[in-house]
Every structure is written in structure tokens, then in C-alpha cells.
Design a protein around this motif. Structure first.
Motif, PDB file in Angstrom:
ATOM      1  N   ASN A 195       0.949  -1.200   0.102  1.00 32.31           N
ATOM      2  CA  ASN A 195       0.090  -0.146  -0.124  1.00 32.31           C
ATOM      3  C   ASN A 195       0.887   1.422  -0.189  1.00 32.31           C
ATOM      4  OD1 ASN A 195       0.695   0.766   2.675  1.00 32.31           O
ATOM      5  ND2 ASN A 195      -0.963  -0.460   3.527  1.00 32.31           N
ATOM      6  N   THR A 226       1.707   3.641   2.287  1.00 31.95           N
ATOM      7  CA  THR A 226       2.621   3.865   3.478  1.00 31.95           C
ATOM      8  C   THR A 226       3.624   2.796   3.027  1.00 31.95           C
ATOM      9  OG1 THR A 226       0.638   3.861   4.569  1.00 31.95           O
ATOM     10  CG2 THR A 226       2.382   3.812   5.742  1.00 31.95           C
ATOM     11  N   GLU A 227       3.611   1.595   2.688  1.00 33.37           N
ATOM     12  CA  GLU A 227       4.516   0.775   2.769  1.00 33.37           C
ATOM     13  C   GLU A 227       5.536   1.142   1.702  1.00 33.37           C
ATOM     14  OE1 GLU A 227       2.302  -3.326   4.308  1.00 33.37           O
ATOM     15  OE2 GLU A 227       2.109  -2.623   1.934  1.00 33.37           O
TER      16      GLU A 227
END
Ligand SMILES: *[C@@H]1O[C@H](CO)[C@@H](O)[C@H](O)[C@H]1NC(C)=O
Ligand SMILES: *[C@@H]1O[C@H](CO)[C@@H](O)[C@H](O)[C@H]1NC(C)=O
Ligand SMILES: *[C@@H]1O[C@H](CO)[C@@H](O)[C@H](O)[C@H]1NC(C)=O
Length: 384
Positions: free
Chosen positions: A92, A94-95
């Protein structure tokens, strides 16, 4: 007698032998078993040592290594520097942004690195100018990478022979003028940063065309000391007028900048953009229409952080002379040799602190029906 004696001897000889063998046999089995045990033990020790030794140096999944044979090949460098073969990934945002913000602390690369230009296409759906781009990229494999962010509902159907085949990145809805537009741009940058060879990053729209051949653009960008982000201080209502006092003290009015969405940045600034967690919340919260964050976020942040790295001008030509909220779009009747020459050489600017009349490498906006006349004039005017 003779034969009997021989028979006896044989029997005598046979009996004691079988008797001896019966005594020796378990000993041999035991020897063999011990040898086997030792080899096994040595292997286990070796693999434990290998795991300990290499386990500390990398973050390889240990559980997996434990099932590999004794003399496993240690983790090769290629594993860390090879670009992902498949652009689709389950990370996602954030990752992804975290992963893309990992930067080596040693400046020199311990491998042969040919710097590439990452062409990041931010589109709604189809790429009407694809045939022109295909011609532009032809023969320059290894010097560029392509990334396409289109609306998630759009299914690309480029044939395997196309440079755009399999170059779609995991995309999300984009609302023009909202933070989701900057999110898409950061997503493109982050995906492109996963390839260590990408050095310059250009944002391109579906209505953009290249104005020069590949080698000219490559040399121009690779040799530039600056990144091409348009940055200016507009005192009017569409500039400072969009400033929100809630942004202080992080950003004061004098630091507020405006610029074009269509930027070109080097690797360092690309990392600065994906790693930002300071400016992002301010822009998401306090720059909503009529403040368009795609025109203010990166120009303001980068001119505060690294003004010396910015050319403060765009390399993408656009015509705002007709006024209104959108720049002019050019269609088939507009495309003449004179018109294109005027775009290519019609302005003066500085490049590495020298005067030049090569200011633009790309131009927008072009309607789909401009494609045919552009293809016809490309070799004469653009040299590709
Ligand atoms: C991504 O996943 C992580 C771990 O599940 C979660 O903490 C984070 O909030 C997620 N980010 C987004 C943007 O959904
Ligand atoms: C761009 O503007 C900044 C000030 O915001 C300045 O420091 C920098 O030198 C300018 N870049 C060029 C190439 O003139
Ligand atoms: C650009 O500079 C050249 C040489 O200094 C000059 O002759 C030309 O008129 C300039 N062009 C524009 C569009 O200002």
C-alpha cells in the motif's frame, strides 16, 4: 585325499571366514553409520554458522533458508539492485513510500550503473500519443524506464511489443485538484525509485509530446545541474491569494510558491518528495480548491529545502495565452512546421547558468487528432 583335503580346506577356510564376517559386519555398519552421522552434524553446524553469519547482514527470510541445502549460495548483490520484474505489487502507499525512501549511504555504486530517465505517465486512460512515443523510444532500451498511472477502472491493452506493455503501476482514483493527484505523482515517483538505475524523473500527461529526439533529451537532463520544477512567487489571487494562514509557522507567506504540475526532478529530489511527512498534512488540510495543491505543494516545499537544485522553470511547454482555467489544446489544423519550430526555439532561458534557446523538451496539450500530422513532421522537426 587331495580333493577331500581341498574341500576340507575350503570348508575350513569358509567356515572361519563366515564366522569372522558375522563378527565384523555390525562393526562396518557402525562405522558407516558414524560417518553418516558426522557428515550430517558437520552440515548442520555449517548451515547454523551460515545462517548466523549471513543472517546478521541481511533481512533474508530465515525460515526459508533453513530448508535449503547445506551449501547455499550466499545472498548476491543482484538481489538488491535488480529492478522488480513485475511492476504490480501488493504494497500500500505507506509501505511503498517507506520502501522507496531507503537510500544507500555510500555515494558510489559498487556495480556498473547506466543512469536512466524514468518517464512517468499520469493519465486517465488511453495514451493517444503512444505511436509517437514508441518512435521516440525506439533503439534506446536500457536508457529509460516507463511507468503508467491511469485510473484503476481503465484496463490497458498494449501488445507485448509495445514499450508500454506491463508498465502500469498499482493505481488509485485521482480527483483533479485534490490531494489524490499529488498522491498519484508520489506513487509514480516511489515506484520509479525502486529501480536504482533511474536518475531523472519526468512527469508526462497523455496530452504531452516530446519535442526532441531521445539522445538530445537524455544528454540535456543527465548533464543538468538543476531539476526542472517551475517555481515562482505570484502576488495575485491565484498565487499568494491561495495561501492559508494555518500553514504558518511551517510555511510563511513569503515562502509560498506556485508552479506547473509537470515537473522533472533528479533522484535526490524524488526521494525528498516521497519521504515528506512534514509538508504533506498541511497541504492536504489547508490547500483545497480554490487552492490547487498540485500547483503549490512540490514548488513550495522544494524551494524551501533545496533552492540551489532548482532551475525554477519547466521543460514542458504549454500555452496559457488564451486565458481561462485550462491551457490551450492543439489539434490537427494547428500542427504545422512553423508552429512546432516556434515552440522549440521561441524562447531564451538559462541552462547550467548559460544562455540557451533550448528551453523545452516536451509540450502540451495535444488532442488525439494531432497525432497524424505530428508523426508526419517528427523526423523533420523533432529528429526522430
Ligand atoms: C498500509 O498497511 C499498514 C500495515 O497494515 C497500515 O499500518 C497502513 O495504515 C496502511 N496504509 C494505507 C495507506 O492504507
Ligand atoms: C531558483 O530560485 C532559487 C531561489 O528560490 C535560487 O536560489 C536558485 O539559484 C534559482 N535557480 C537558478 C538556476 O537560478
Ligand atoms: C534570444 O536571444 C537571442 C540572442 O541573444 C536574440 O537574438 C533573440 O531575439 C532572443 N529571442 C527571444 C524570443 O527573446
Amino acid at each position: 585325499m587331495k580333493s577331500h583335503a581341498r574341500l576340507l580346506a575350503m570348508e575350513e577356510g569358509k567356515d572361519p571366514k563366515t564366522g569372522n564376517a558375522a563378527k565384523i559386519f555390525p562393526l562396518k555398519v557402525l562405522q558407516f553409520f558414524l560417518m553418516f552421522l558426522f557428515t550430517g552434524l558437520a552440515c548442520s553446524l555449517a548451515s547454523i554458522y551460515t545462517l548466523r553469519y549471513f543472517g546478521e547482514q541481511n533481512v533474508a527470510p530465515l525460515a526459508k533458508s533453513a530448508f535449503l541445502p547445506c551449501f547455499e549460495e550466499p545472498n548476491k548483490l543482484e538481489r538488491w539492485i535488480k529492478p522488480p520484474s513485475n511492476l504490480m505489487h501488493p504494497m500500500n502507499d505507506t509501505e511503498l513510500l517507506w520502501r522507496a525512501s531507503l537510500v544507500p549511504q555510500i555515494k558510489d555504486y559498487p556495480f556498473e550503473r547506466t543512469p536512466k530517465i524514468a518517464f512517468m505517465f499520469l493519465t486517465r486512460g488511453p495514451l493517444p500519443m503512444a505511436p509517437l512515443w514508441e518512435r521516440f523510444f525506439k533503439g534506446h532500451e536500457g536508457l529509460y524506464s516507463i511507468y503508467v498511472h491511469s485510473l484503476p477502472s481503465y484496463v490497458a491493452d498494449f501488445p507485448p511489443s509495445s514499450v508500454f506493455y506491463g508498465r502500469q503501476i498499482p493505481s488509485q482514483e485521482v480527483e483533479w485538484g485534490m490531494m489524490s493527484l499529488c498522491d498519484a505523482e508520489r506513487r509514480l515517483l516511489a515506484n520509479a525509485l525502486l529501480d536504482f538505475a533511474n536518475e531523472r524523473f519526468v512527469l508526462i500527461s497523455e496530452a504531452c509530446i516530446p519535442l526532441r529526439n531521445f539522445n538530445t533529451i537524455y544528454d540535456y537532463l543527465m548533464n543538468s545541474r538543476h531539476s526542472f520544477m517551475s517555481v515562482y512567487d505570484d502576488p495575485g489571487p491565484c498565487g499568494r491569494g491561495r495561501y492559508n494562514w494555518n500553514m504558518a509557522p511551517l510555511i510563511v507567506l513569503e515562502q509560498w510558491r506556485k508552479g506547473s504540475q509537470w515537473f522533472e526532478v533528479n533522484r535526490r529530489l524524488a526521494v525528498d518528495i516521497v519521504k515528506d511527512t512534514l509538508f504533506y498534512p498541511k497541504f492536504r488540510e489547508f490547500c483545497k480548491p480554490v487552492c490547487y495543491n498540485d500547483e503549490h505543494y512540490f514548488p513550495t516545499m522544494l524551494s524551501m529545502q533545496s533552492p540551489q537544485l532548482l532551475a525554477n522553470r519547466s521543460i514542458t511547454w504549454v500555452d496559457w495565452s488564451r486565458g481561462g482555467a485550462h491551457p490551450a489544446t492543439f489539434g490537427q489544423p494547428d500542427i504545422t512546421k512553423e508552429f512546432l519550430m516556434r515552440i522549440i526555439h521561441g524562447e531564451n532561458c538559462t541552462y547550467n547558468d548559460q544562455q540557451t534557446n533550448t528551453c523545452f523538451l516536451f509540450a502540451r496539450k495535444f488532442a488525439p487528432n494531432a497525432l497524424d500530422p505530428l508523426l508526419e513532421l517528427a523526423s523533420e522537426v523533432f529528429s526522430f
